[in-house]
Design a protein around this motif. Structure first.
Motif, PDB file in Angstrom:
ATOM      1  N   GLU A  63       0.615  -1.189   0.119  1.00  0.00           N
ATOM      2  CA  GLU A  63      -0.044   0.047   0.035  1.00  0.00           C
ATOM      3  C   GLU A  63       0.711   1.211  -0.123  1.00  0.00           C
ATOM      4  N   ASN A  64       1.973   1.228   0.662  1.00  0.00           N
ATOM      5  CA  ASN A  64       2.741   2.506   0.767  1.00  0.00           C
ATOM      6  C   ASN A  64       4.013   2.552  -0.139  1.00  0.00           C
ATOM      7  N   ARG A  65       4.234   1.353  -0.827  1.00  0.00           N
ATOM      8  CA  ARG A  65       5.184   1.549  -1.985  1.00  0.00           C
ATOM      9  C   ARG A  65       5.032   2.557  -3.058  1.00  0.00           C
ATOM     10  N   LYS A  66       5.929   3.299  -3.467  1.00  0.00           N
ATOM     11  CA  LYS A  66       5.882   4.475  -4.380  1.00  0.00           C
ATOM     12  C   LYS A  66       5.467   3.863  -5.886  1.00  0.00           C
ATOM     13  N   SER A  67       4.526   4.946  -6.255  1.00  0.00           N
ATOM     14  CA  SER A  67       4.178   4.330  -7.874  1.00  0.00           C
ATOM     15  C   SER A  67       5.393   4.650  -8.520  1.00  0.00           C
ATOM     16  N   ILE A  68       5.194   3.714  -9.723  1.00  0.00           N
ATOM     17  CA  ILE A  68       6.351   3.688 -10.754  1.00  0.00           C
ATOM     18  C   ILE A  68       5.461   4.250 -12.018  1.00  0.00           C
ATOM     19  N   LEU A  69       6.174   5.396 -12.546  1.00  0.00           N
ATOM     20  CA  LEU A  69       5.594   5.932 -13.868  1.00  0.00           C
ATOM     21  C   LEU A  69       5.656   4.778 -14.965  1.00  0.00           C
ATOM     22  N   ILE A  70       4.686   4.471 -15.707  1.00  0.00           N
ATOM     23  CA  ILE A  70       4.603   3.678 -16.916  1.00  0.00           C
ATOM     24  C   ILE A  70       4.056   4.226 -18.109  1.00  0.00           C
ATOM     25  N   THR A  71       4.138   3.469 -19.298  1.00  0.00           N
ATOM     26  CA  THR A  71       3.140   3.417 -20.461  1.00  0.00           C
ATOM     27  C   THR A  71       2.539   2.254 -20.747  1.00  0.00           C
ATOM     28  N   THR A  72       1.444   2.175 -21.362  1.00  0.00           N
ATOM     29  CA  THR A  72       0.850   0.832 -21.393  1.00  0.00           C
ATOM     30  C   THR A  72       0.835   0.542 -22.944  1.00  0.00           C
ATOM     31  N   LYS A  73       0.255  -0.792 -23.127  1.00  0.00           N
ATOM     32  CA  LYS A  73       0.225  -1.281 -24.522  1.00  0.00           C
ATOM     33  C   LYS A  73      -0.858  -2.568 -24.389  1.00  0.00           C
ATOM     34  N   GLU A  74      -1.871  -2.287 -25.219  1.00  0.00           N
ATOM     35  CA  GLU A  74      -3.041  -3.514 -25.189  1.00  0.00           C
ATOM     36  C   GLU A  74      -2.555  -4.759 -25.994  1.00  0.00           C
ATOM     37  N   ALA A  75      -2.873  -5.827 -25.375  1.00  0.00           N
ATOM     38  CA  ALA A  75      -2.827  -7.180 -26.009  1.00  0.00           C
ATOM     39  C   ALA A  75      -3.595  -6.841 -27.284  1.00  0.00           C
ATOM     40  N   LYS A  76      -3.344  -7.848 -28.509  1.00  0.00           N
ATOM     41  CA  LYS A  76      -4.350  -7.675 -29.633  1.00  0.00           C
ATOM     42  C   LYS A  76      -4.954  -9.201 -29.796  1.00  0.00           C
ATOM     43  N   LEU A  77      -6.175  -9.079 -30.332  1.00  0.00           N
ATOM     44  CA  LEU A  77      -6.928 -10.264 -30.573  1.00  0.00           C
ATOM     45  C   LEU A  77      -7.242 -10.189 -31.994  1.00  0.00           C
ATOM     46  N   GLY A  78      -6.865 -11.174 -32.867  1.00  0.00           N
ATOM     47  CA  GLY A  78      -7.104 -11.238 -34.244  1.00  0.00           C
ATOM     48  C   GLY A  78      -6.237 -12.091 -35.134  1.00  0.00           C
ATOM     49  N   GLN A  79      -6.219 -11.736 -36.310  1.00  0.00           N
ATOM     50  CA  GLN A  79      -5.291 -12.809 -37.119  1.00  0.00           C
ATOM     51  C   GLN A  79      -3.963 -12.672 -37.030  1.00  0.00           C
ATOM     52  N   PHE A  80      -3.298 -13.963 -36.832  1.00  0.00           N
ATOM     53  CA  PHE A  80      -1.930 -14.178 -36.583  1.00  0.00           C
ATOM     54  C   PHE A  80      -1.454 -15.035 -37.937  1.00  0.00           C
ATOM     55  N   ASP A  81      -0.440 -14.736 -38.676  1.00  0.00           N
ATOM     56  CA  ASP A  81       0.178 -15.500 -39.692  1.00  0.00           C
ATOM     57  C   ASP A  81       1.718 -15.717 -39.265  1.00  0.00           C
ATOM     58  N   HIS A  82       2.255 -16.909 -39.520  1.00  0.00           N
ATOM     59  CA  HIS A  82       3.736 -17.100 -39.272  1.00  0.00           C
ATOM     60  C   HIS A  82       4.110 -17.638 -40.555  1.00  0.00           C
ATOM     61  N   PHE A  83       5.154 -17.110 -41.160  1.00  0.00           N
ATOM     62  CA  PHE A  83       5.956 -17.181 -42.410  1.00  0.00           C
ATOM     63  C   PHE A  83       7.375 -18.006 -42.201  1.00  0.00           C
ATOM     64  N   VAL A  84       7.494 -18.754 -43.106  1.00  0.00           N
ATOM     65  CA  VAL A  84       9.000 -19.151 -43.352  1.00  0.00           C
ATOM     66  C   VAL A  84       9.782 -18.268 -44.291  1.00  0.00           C
ATOM     67  N   GLU A  85      10.794 -17.612 -43.889  1.00  0.00           N
ATOM     68  CA  GLU A  85      11.418 -16.848 -44.688  1.00  0.00           C
ATOM     69  C   GLU A  85      13.003 -17.308 -45.065  1.00  0.00           C
ATOM     70  N   VAL A  86      12.918 -17.369 -46.501  1.00  0.00           N
ATOM     71  CA  VAL A  86      14.085 -17.930 -46.805  1.00  0.00           C
ATOM     72  C   VAL A  86      14.710 -16.844 -48.084  1.00  0.00           C
ATOM     73  N   THR A  87      16.160 -17.127 -48.213  1.00  0.00           N
ATOM     74  CA  THR A  87      16.469 -16.314 -49.253  1.00  0.00           C
ATOM     75  C   THR A  87      16.820 -17.177 -50.882  1.00  0.00           C
ATOM     76  N   GLY A  88      16.401 -16.738 -51.750  1.00  0.00           N
ATOM     77  CA  GLY A  88      16.414 -17.404 -53.234  1.00  0.00           C
ATOM     78  C   GLY A  88      16.883 -16.616 -54.303  1.00  0.00           C
ATOM     79  N   SER A  89      17.219 -17.368 -55.114  1.00  0.00           N
ATOM     80  CA  SER A  89      17.951 -16.689 -56.420  1.00  0.00           C
ATOM     81  C   SER A  89      17.183 -17.130 -57.658  1.00  0.00           C
ATOM     82  N   VAL A  90      17.151 -15.998 -58.540  1.00  0.00           N
ATOM     83  CA  VAL A  90      16.382 -16.136 -59.852  1.00  0.00           C
ATOM     84  C   VAL A  90      17.048 -16.772 -60.846  1.00  0.00           C
ATOM     85  N   LEU A  91      16.445 -17.858 -61.366  1.00  0.00           N
ATOM     86  CA  LEU A  91      17.222 -18.758 -62.545  1.00  0.00           C
ATOM     87  C   LEU A  91      16.418 -18.586 -63.636  1.00  0.00           C
TER      88      LEU A  91
END
Length: 376
Positions: A63-91
């Motif tokens: 109850e007596n601990r000092k307040s810490i100044l913060i900023t916030t960010k909301e968790a998101k609910l929605g579409q999540f996509d995962h991709f495999v990223e690789v480097t290729g060469s044009v032939l």
């Protein structure tokens, strides 16, 4: 004289008043210093008492601990996509080495490196003098053989002469015709032509150089039938399939397009534990063979995923956790990670998607700390 004494008296009065003011100011400064020392001592006593009470009463500590100044960010609910990223060469499927088919000395080189040519356009010419002489000789022999055959044919039609003489004349004429056709084919091959439209990548011959059949003369790349080839880790076997959607980015020209996987290799390279993936590439003006590209192949998606930034997820001996804001306090919430793509992580369990997370200051807070949300 009276005026002199009046002035002197006034000066003395001012001097006495000034001295009185200085004494009063000095006294006030001394009093201030004394009060400050008393306040400091009192503050030390208060802090000591708070510390002792907090050790005996955890609720009092929260109850007596000092307040810490913060900023916030909301968790998101929605579409999540995962991709495999690789480097290729044009032939190109039309990356070929053009070789000479006849022997001779290079008489003319019309192509230069980087030259764009059409199908059938001459690239170089080989000396054909000996072939032309042979053609002239055979043409004369064929002229005589044709005359003999015509006469022999008229006699045979009149039942004069033998069948053998007629067949020998015919065979002689037909043999010379085939020889002449072969020589003209050789003559046509003394001109090296582009097999299809494309670009002369490398010129491997020089004017006056003697070449033989099979001697490489040009490295030639077609401007169609381009594709991208990439090496994908073997852990994605069964994940990447033919027909999968692929997003391709060309960093050098800052262009992006979407296409599909056209082929998936069936062999694992033992040196780097990867398999080949081939991606169809539509015709593009600025894309050249051997150009570097980045492939993003989607291997996972979730329509209702809870996601948070990676850096907000902390870890202790129990597992992963984040800090959420509840009733002006930071609350430690343990979570189960899902997949991570770039700077976003999917949360499988522990969050519902409507939480407010501690953002800036998340390393300074703890479970049950008072927090003060800064205006953003």
């Amino acid at each position: 004289m009276k005026t002199y004494f009046q002035l002197l008296t006034a000066a003395l009065i001012l001097l006495v008043a000034s001295c009185g003011q200085k004494d009063e100011l000095a006294a006030k400064k001394e009093e201030l210093e004394s009060k400050k020392k008393e306040a400091a001592a009192l503050r030390v006593s208060i802090e000591e008492l708070e510390k002792n009470i907090a050790e005996m009463d955890p609720d009092f500590a929260r109850e007596n601990r000092k307040s810490i100044l913060i900023t916030t960010k909301e968790a998101k609910l929605g579409q999540f996509d995962h991709f495999v990223e690789v480097t290729g060469s044009v032939l190109s499927k039309k990356n070929v080495s053009i070789s000479g088919e006849v022997s001779g000395r290079v008489q003319e080189v019309m192509a230069v490196e980087g030259m764009q040519v059409k199908a059938g356009q001459p690239l170089a010419r080989i000396d054909a003098e000996s072939i032309q002489r042979n053609i002239e000789e055979v043409e004369k022999q064929l002229e005589l053989a044709s005359t003999i055959f015509e006469k022999q044919e008229r006699l045979w039609n009149q039942q004069i002469g033998t069948e053998l003489q007629f067949l020998e004349a015919k065979n002689r004429k037909e043999t010379l015709e085939k020889n002449l056709a072969g020589l003209k084919t050789q003559e046509s091959r003394t001109v090296i032509r582009a097999p299809f439209s494309g670009t002369v990548e490398t010129v491997l011959i020089r004017l006056g150089e003697l070449v033989q059949p099979g001697t490489p003369m040009f490295q030639f790349v077609g401007d169609s039938d381009l594709f991208i080839e990439a090496d994908v880790s073997e852990r994605y076997i069964g994940v990447v399939s033919r027909g999968d959607s692929v997003e391709i980015t060309f960093p050098s020209i800052n262009e992006t397009l979407r296409t599909k996987v056209s082929a998936v290799g069936a062999i694992i390279n033992p040196n780097n534990r990867t398999f080949k993936v081939e991606v169809f590439l539509p015709r593009m003006a600025n894309v050249k063979p051997n150009m570097i590209s980045v492939l993003r192949i989607k291997d996972y998606e979730s329509e209702n995923a809870v996601t948070v930034p990676n850096y907000l997820i902390l870890q202790d001996t129990r597992g992963d956790y984040v800090f959420v804001v509840e009733d002006g306090h930071s609350v430690k919430r343990y979570v189960e990670r899902g997949r991570t793509y770039r700077d976003i992580t999917e949360i499988k369990d522990g969050l519902s998607g409507n939480e407010v997370l501690v953002d800036k200051g998340f390393r300074e807070v703890g479970d049950g700390f008072n927090v003060n949300i800064a205006q953003q």
